[in-house]
Motif scaffolding. Structure first.
Motif, short mmCIF file in Angstrom:
data_model
loop_
_atom_site.label_atom_id
_atom_site.label_comp_id
_atom_site.label_asym_id
_atom_site.label_seq_id
_atom_site.Cartn_x
_atom_site.Cartn_y
_atom_site.Cartn_z
N GLN A 24 -8.39 -16.51 -12.36
CA GLN A 24 -9.66 -17.00 -12.90
C GLN A 24 -9.37 -18.23 -13.74
O GLN A 24 -8.62 -18.17 -14.71
CB GLN A 24 -10.34 -15.93 -13.75
CG GLN A 24 -11.64 -16.38 -14.39
CD GLN A 24 -12.74 -16.63 -13.37
OE1 GLN A 24 -12.97 -15.80 -12.49
NE2 GLN A 24 -13.41 -17.77 -13.48
N MET A 25 -9.97 -19.34 -13.36
CA MET A 25 -9.73 -20.61 -14.04
C MET A 25 -11.02 -21.06 -14.70
O MET A 25 -12.05 -21.21 -14.02
CB MET A 25 -9.24 -21.65 -13.03
CG MET A 25 -8.03 -21.22 -12.22
SD MET A 25 -7.35 -22.53 -11.19
CE MET A 25 -8.71 -22.84 -10.09
N SER A 26 -10.97 -21.30 -15.99
CA SER A 26 -12.13 -21.73 -16.75
C SER A 26 -11.79 -22.99 -17.52
O SER A 26 -10.62 -23.35 -17.67
CB SER A 26 -12.58 -20.62 -17.70
OG SER A 26 -12.86 -19.44 -17.01
N SER A 27 -12.83 -23.64 -18.03
CA SER A 27 -12.64 -24.89 -18.79
C SER A 27 -11.72 -25.84 -18.05
O SER A 27 -10.79 -26.41 -18.63
CB SER A 27 -12.08 -24.56 -20.18
OG SER A 27 -12.94 -23.70 -20.89
N LEU A 28 -11.99 -26.01 -16.78
CA LEU A 28 -11.12 -26.83 -15.95
C LEU A 28 -11.13 -28.28 -16.38
O LEU A 28 -12.16 -28.82 -16.82
CB LEU A 28 -11.53 -26.70 -14.48
CG LEU A 28 -11.07 -25.38 -13.83
CD1 LEU A 28 -11.85 -25.10 -12.56
CD2 LEU A 28 -9.58 -25.43 -13.53
N LYS A 29 -9.96 -28.90 -16.24
CA LYS A 29 -9.75 -30.29 -16.62
C LYS A 29 -9.31 -31.09 -15.39
O LYS A 29 -8.76 -30.51 -14.45
CB LYS A 29 -8.66 -30.38 -17.68
CG LYS A 29 -8.91 -29.55 -18.92
CD LYS A 29 -7.72 -29.60 -19.85
CE LYS A 29 -7.93 -28.75 -21.09
NZ LYS A 29 -6.75 -28.80 -22.00
N PRO A 30 -9.51 -32.38 -15.41
CA PRO A 30 -9.04 -33.19 -14.27
C PRO A 30 -7.56 -33.00 -13.98
O PRO A 30 -7.14 -33.04 -12.82
CB PRO A 30 -9.35 -34.62 -14.73
CG PRO A 30 -10.53 -34.48 -15.63
CD PRO A 30 -10.29 -33.18 -16.36
N GLU A 31 -6.77 -32.75 -15.01
CA GLU A 31 -5.33 -32.57 -14.80
C GLU A 31 -4.99 -31.23 -14.13
O GLU A 31 -3.83 -30.99 -13.79
CB GLU A 31 -4.55 -32.70 -16.11
CG GLU A 31 -5.09 -31.86 -17.25
CD GLU A 31 -6.01 -32.66 -18.17
OE1 GLU A 31 -6.88 -33.41 -17.66
OE2 GLU A 31 -5.87 -32.49 -19.40
#
Length: 126
Positions: free
Chosen positions: A85-92
């Motif tokens: 589960q991936m949250s607060s995703l960033k461009p990096e």
């Protein structure tokens, strides 16, 4: 032979969420419950890096510093699936994400992992 397949990637805006899944391929006949499963990623022009890992029992997990507090790894052995589960995703976080299997416990050495899946693309872009 154990074969893994990833799913759930896609395009998401910064701050968004995605859930990746890692499952044994349909015809492999293998169960994931006996394996530690690691998630890895490779961004364009960069080396593959470890993201997270969960032991076969689910009792031990670890995360790269860059994703701590934002990503959560879990497993449902009844469904023969491991999730990221991936949250607060960033461009990096943009990369191809792979899962792979080890023995009962996680390892810091990528070469200990096998049965790599083909990967799923995650793109974080506004």
């Amino acid at each position: 032979q154990l074969q893994l397949v990833e799913s759930g990637g896609g395009l998401v805006q910064p701050g968004g969420s995605l859930r990746l899944s890692c499952a044994a391929s349909g015809f492999s006949g293998f169960t994931l419950r006996y394996y530690a499963i690691g998630w890895f990623r490779q961004a364009p022009g960069k080396e593959r890096e470890g993201v997270s890992c969960i032991s076969s029992s689910g009792g031990s997990t670890n995360y790269a510093d860059s994703v701590k507090g934002r990503f959560t790894i879990s497993r449902d052995n009844a469904k023969n699936t491991v999730y990221l589960q991936m949250s607060s995703l960033k461009p990096e976080d943009t990369a191809i994400y792979y899962c792979a299997a080890n023995g009962e416990y996680c390892s810091d050495d990528q070469s200990d992992f096998g049965s790599w899946g083909p990967g799923t693309q995650v793109a974080v872009w506004s």
